[in-house]
Design a protein around this motif. Structure first.
Motif, PDB file in Angstrom:
ATOM      1  N   SER A  65       8.824 -25.383  -7.996  1.00  0.00           N
ATOM      2  CA  SER A  65      10.175 -24.958  -8.608  1.00  0.00           C
ATOM      3  C   SER A  65      10.802 -23.635  -8.327  1.00  0.00           C
ATOM      4  O   SER A  65      11.906 -23.541  -8.401  1.00  0.00           O
ATOM      5  CB  SER A  65      10.033 -25.363 -10.194  1.00  0.00           C
ATOM      6  OG  SER A  65       9.170 -24.409 -10.661  1.00  0.00           O
ATOM      7  N   HIS A  66      10.034 -22.709  -8.196  1.00  0.00           N
ATOM      8  CA  HIS A  66      10.476 -21.497  -7.672  1.00  0.00           C
ATOM      9  C   HIS A  66      10.954 -21.285  -6.309  1.00  0.00           C
ATOM     10  O   HIS A  66      11.855 -20.432  -6.196  1.00  0.00           O
ATOM     11  CB  HIS A  66       9.135 -20.190  -7.992  1.00  0.00           C
ATOM     12  CG  HIS A  66       8.446 -20.408  -9.237  1.00  0.00           C
ATOM     13  ND1 HIS A  66       8.769 -19.409 -10.261  1.00  0.00           N
ATOM     14  CD2 HIS A  66       7.691 -21.363  -9.760  1.00  0.00           C
ATOM     15  CE1 HIS A  66       7.988 -19.923 -11.510  1.00  0.00           C
ATOM     16  NE2 HIS A  66       7.320 -20.703 -11.161  1.00  0.00           N
ATOM     17  N   THR A  67      10.702 -22.035  -5.474  1.00  0.00           N
ATOM     18  CA  THR A  67      11.142 -22.106  -4.278  1.00  0.00           C
ATOM     19  C   THR A  67      12.139 -23.141  -3.717  1.00  0.00           C
ATOM     20  O   THR A  67      12.376 -23.481  -2.882  1.00  0.00           O
ATOM     21  CB  THR A  67      10.155 -21.912  -3.102  1.00  0.00           C
ATOM     22  OG1 THR A  67       9.126 -22.831  -3.101  1.00  0.00           O
ATOM     23  CG2 THR A  67       9.445 -20.394  -3.338  1.00  0.00           C
ATOM     24  N   PRO A 137       9.553 -16.385 -15.652  1.00  0.00           N
ATOM     25  CA  PRO A 137      10.518 -17.233 -16.314  1.00  0.00           C
ATOM     26  C   PRO A 137       9.938 -18.261 -17.183  1.00  0.00           C
ATOM     27  O   PRO A 137      10.664 -19.099 -17.767  1.00  0.00           O
ATOM     28  CB  PRO A 137      11.303 -17.847 -14.873  1.00  0.00           C
ATOM     29  CG  PRO A 137      10.114 -17.917 -14.130  1.00  0.00           C
ATOM     30  CD  PRO A 137       9.240 -16.607 -14.169  1.00  0.00           C
ATOM     31  N   HIS A 138       8.578 -18.331 -17.223  1.00  0.00           N
ATOM     32  CA  HIS A 138       7.985 -19.424 -17.981  1.00  0.00           C
ATOM     33  C   HIS A 138       7.975 -19.401 -19.524  1.00  0.00           C
ATOM     34  O   HIS A 138       6.970 -19.122 -20.088  1.00  0.00           O
ATOM     35  CB  HIS A 138       6.414 -19.424 -17.579  1.00  0.00           C
ATOM     36  CG  HIS A 138       6.324 -19.770 -15.927  1.00  0.00           C
ATOM     37  ND1 HIS A 138       6.217 -18.726 -15.124  1.00  0.00           N
ATOM     38  CD2 HIS A 138       6.346 -20.852 -15.238  1.00  0.00           C
ATOM     39  CE1 HIS A 138       5.987 -19.240 -13.997  1.00  0.00           C
ATOM     40  NE2 HIS A 138       6.260 -20.563 -13.952  1.00  0.00           N
ATOM     41  N   LEU A 139       9.239 -19.578 -20.079  1.00  0.00           N
ATOM     42  CA  LEU A 139       9.256 -19.363 -21.424  1.00  0.00           C
ATOM     43  C   LEU A 139       8.785 -20.530 -22.342  1.00  0.00           C
ATOM     44  O   LEU A 139       8.132 -20.597 -23.205  1.00  0.00           O
ATOM     45  CB  LEU A 139      10.530 -19.241 -21.829  1.00  0.00           C
ATOM     46  CG  LEU A 139      11.424 -17.813 -21.367  1.00  0.00           C
ATOM     47  CD1 LEU A 139      12.794 -17.761 -22.331  1.00  0.00           C
ATOM     48  CD2 LEU A 139      10.603 -16.623 -21.497  1.00  0.00           C
ATOM     49  N   TYR A 203      -3.968 -18.955 -11.213  1.00  0.00           N
ATOM     50  CA  TYR A 203      -3.523 -18.726  -9.865  1.00  0.00           C
ATOM     51  C   TYR A 203      -1.783 -18.565 -10.269  1.00  0.00           C
ATOM     52  O   TYR A 203      -1.505 -17.665  -9.854  1.00  0.00           O
ATOM     53  CB  TYR A 203      -3.887 -20.045  -9.169  1.00  0.00           C
ATOM     54  CG  TYR A 203      -3.262 -19.778  -7.865  1.00  0.00           C
ATOM     55  CD1 TYR A 203      -3.948 -19.149  -6.736  1.00  0.00           C
ATOM     56  CD2 TYR A 203      -2.048 -20.532  -7.435  1.00  0.00           C
ATOM     57  CE1 TYR A 203      -3.621 -18.933  -5.367  1.00  0.00           C
ATOM     58  CE2 TYR A 203      -1.549 -20.283  -6.095  1.00  0.00           C
ATOM     59  CZ  TYR A 203      -2.013 -19.653  -5.161  1.00  0.00           C
ATOM     60  OH  TYR A 203      -1.864 -19.344  -3.960  1.00  0.00           O
ATOM     61  N   HIS A 204      -1.401 -19.819 -10.507  1.00  0.00           N
ATOM     62  CA  HIS A 204       0.098 -19.461 -10.692  1.00  0.00           C
ATOM     63  C   HIS A 204       0.429 -18.909 -12.367  1.00  0.00           C
ATOM     64  O   HIS A 204      -0.224 -19.297 -13.224  1.00  0.00           O
ATOM     65  CB  HIS A 204       0.795 -21.103 -10.926  1.00  0.00           C
ATOM     66  CG  HIS A 204       2.364 -20.980 -10.996  1.00  0.00           C
ATOM     67  ND1 HIS A 204       2.974 -20.086  -9.996  1.00  0.00           N
ATOM     68  CD2 HIS A 204       3.004 -21.615 -11.698  1.00  0.00           C
ATOM     69  CE1 HIS A 204       4.359 -20.486 -10.437  1.00  0.00           C
ATOM     70  NE2 HIS A 204       4.435 -21.114 -11.431  1.00  0.00           N
ATOM     71  N   ASP A 205       1.254 -17.975 -12.400  1.00  0.00           N
ATOM     72  CA  ASP A 205       1.308 -17.094 -13.652  1.00  0.00           C
ATOM     73  C   ASP A 205       2.193 -17.677 -14.604  1.00  0.00           C
ATOM     74  O   ASP A 205       3.431 -16.831 -14.786  1.00  0.00           O
ATOM     75  CB  ASP A 205       1.875 -15.768 -12.751  1.00  0.00           C
ATOM     76  CG  ASP A 205       1.771 -14.549 -13.942  1.00  0.00           C
ATOM     77  OD1 ASP A 205       1.310 -14.764 -15.077  1.00  0.00           O
ATOM     78  OD2 ASP A 205       2.597 -13.525 -13.589  1.00  0.00           O
TER      79      ASP A 205
HETATM   80 ZN   LIG Z   1       5.911 -22.034 -12.332  1.00  0.00          ZN
END
Ligand SMILES: [Zn+2]
Length: 333
Positions: A65-67, A137-139, A203-205
């Motif tokens: 989703s980030h790219t 952005p991961h609220l 891995y993904h933050d």
């Molecule tokens: Zn993400």
């Protein structure tokens, strides 16, 4: 004479409407057309709006989703929308640009993240360093922030569709009850993990706002800010850190399979678990667990199982959507 008058009125009207930006297609059924970006947000909105809204999710499940760059066909959906919901905090910039360019008269864009926390609460970290400029952005993995997203959704739907206000308010109240129970279930489950194991190396933050609420420490993330693979030096440093801090496990993500992570686990002796998720709901559309609740419960269950806690404390949580199965959601896959 009469028909000439009608003709000229029609052309005046169409010029006037053209002056107001894209007109788009209001829904035939009188329901609000709602478009959202990532699937947890789409799902939270479905939980409040149910089948009283037409809802469509733009970012396909299982893609980065980030790219993500929206497809030309998404421009049509955005042009037809009455309401467009996004996380914000720079998560979906290309989609928001396309939404603004196609926003029709009377439509609005609702950015949830910036209405949930202020800049003093932004987390900058491994994958989202301050020098790059965008906060993590991961609220939504923090259920209290997800509840705020639901509250903003309720208020927006009530304002735009007052005829169904009671329905939206009732759904919100049920969603809130479930979030409160979920919050307690997560606390109990994480507390069942031995204290020195309450560490997350992912891995993904995506647990930057989840971890502090439940007494977990994010000791690192592997994915660099450009979403490429980490350098050989970063990998070597991580292996040392895992050994020094006796990190029991490293967590990969559904969306980002990484051979590097497997290598790190092998060389450091930590357990490798590949299936945490942050925006890919478990199961398929129409299944109960294909929900925001399903997403969080699945992650917490995996953490407990891997880190020596008791996954049974959360395994039976009711993960179904408040308005029922979600097959009415039009989700890009
Ligand atoms: Zn993400």
């Amino acid at each position: 004479m009469k028909s000439r008058l009608i003709l000229s009125l029609t052309s005046v009207l169409s010029i006037w409407m053209a002056g107001c930006g894209p007109v788009g297609n209001p829904s035939q059924d009188g329901k609000l057309n709602v478009v959202a970006t990532v699937s947890p947000i789409t799902n939270i909105i479905y939980n409040i709006g149910g089948e009283n809204i037409n809802i469509s999710g733009i970012v396909p499940e299982g893609v980065n989703s980030h790219t993500f760059e929206p497809a030309p066909s998404d421009a049509r959906k955005l042009a037809d929308a009455d309401l467009i919901f996004a996380n914000g905090l720079d998560l979906e910039d290309p989609t928001l640009d396309l939404a603004r360019a196609n926003l029709r008269e009377g439509a609005e864009i609702v950015v949830l993240g910036e209405q949930t926390i202020g800049p003093d609460e932004y987390v900058y970290d491994f994958s989202f360093p301050k020098e790059v400029g965008s906060p993590n952005p991961h609220l939504w993995p923090n259920p209290i922030f997800a509840l705020r997203y639901a509250e903003i959704t309720r208020d927006t739907l009530v304002r735009r569709d007052p005829a169904n206000a009671d329905y939206y308010k009732e759904n919100y109240d049920k969603f809130k009850d479930r979030i409160d129970t979920l919050d307690e279930a997560i606390k109990a489950t994480i507390n069942s993990i031995p204290e020195n194991h309450r560490k997350l190396l992912t891995y993904h933050d995506s647990f930057a706002y989840f971890a502090p609420r439940y007494g977990m420490t994010v000791i690192g993330a592997i994915q660099p800010s450009d979403f490429a693979e980490p350098s050989a030096k970063d990998v070597a440093d991580l292996i040392t850190q895992i050994r020094d801090e006796k990190v029991p496990a490293v967590f990969g993500s559904e969306v980002f399979p990484s051979p590097v992570l497997e290598q790190i686990a092998k060389e450091s002796g930590a357990k490798y678990v590949s299936d945490l998720r942050d925006d890919d709901l478990p199961g398929a559309p129409g299944e109960d667990k294909h929900s925001y609740f399903g997403l969080i419960v699945e992650d917490v269950r995996i953490m407990a199982e891997t880190l020596g806690g008791n996954p049974a404390l959360i395994a039976d949580f009711d993960v179904s959507n408040v308005p029922g199965k979600d097959q009415a959601v039009e989700q890009n896959q």
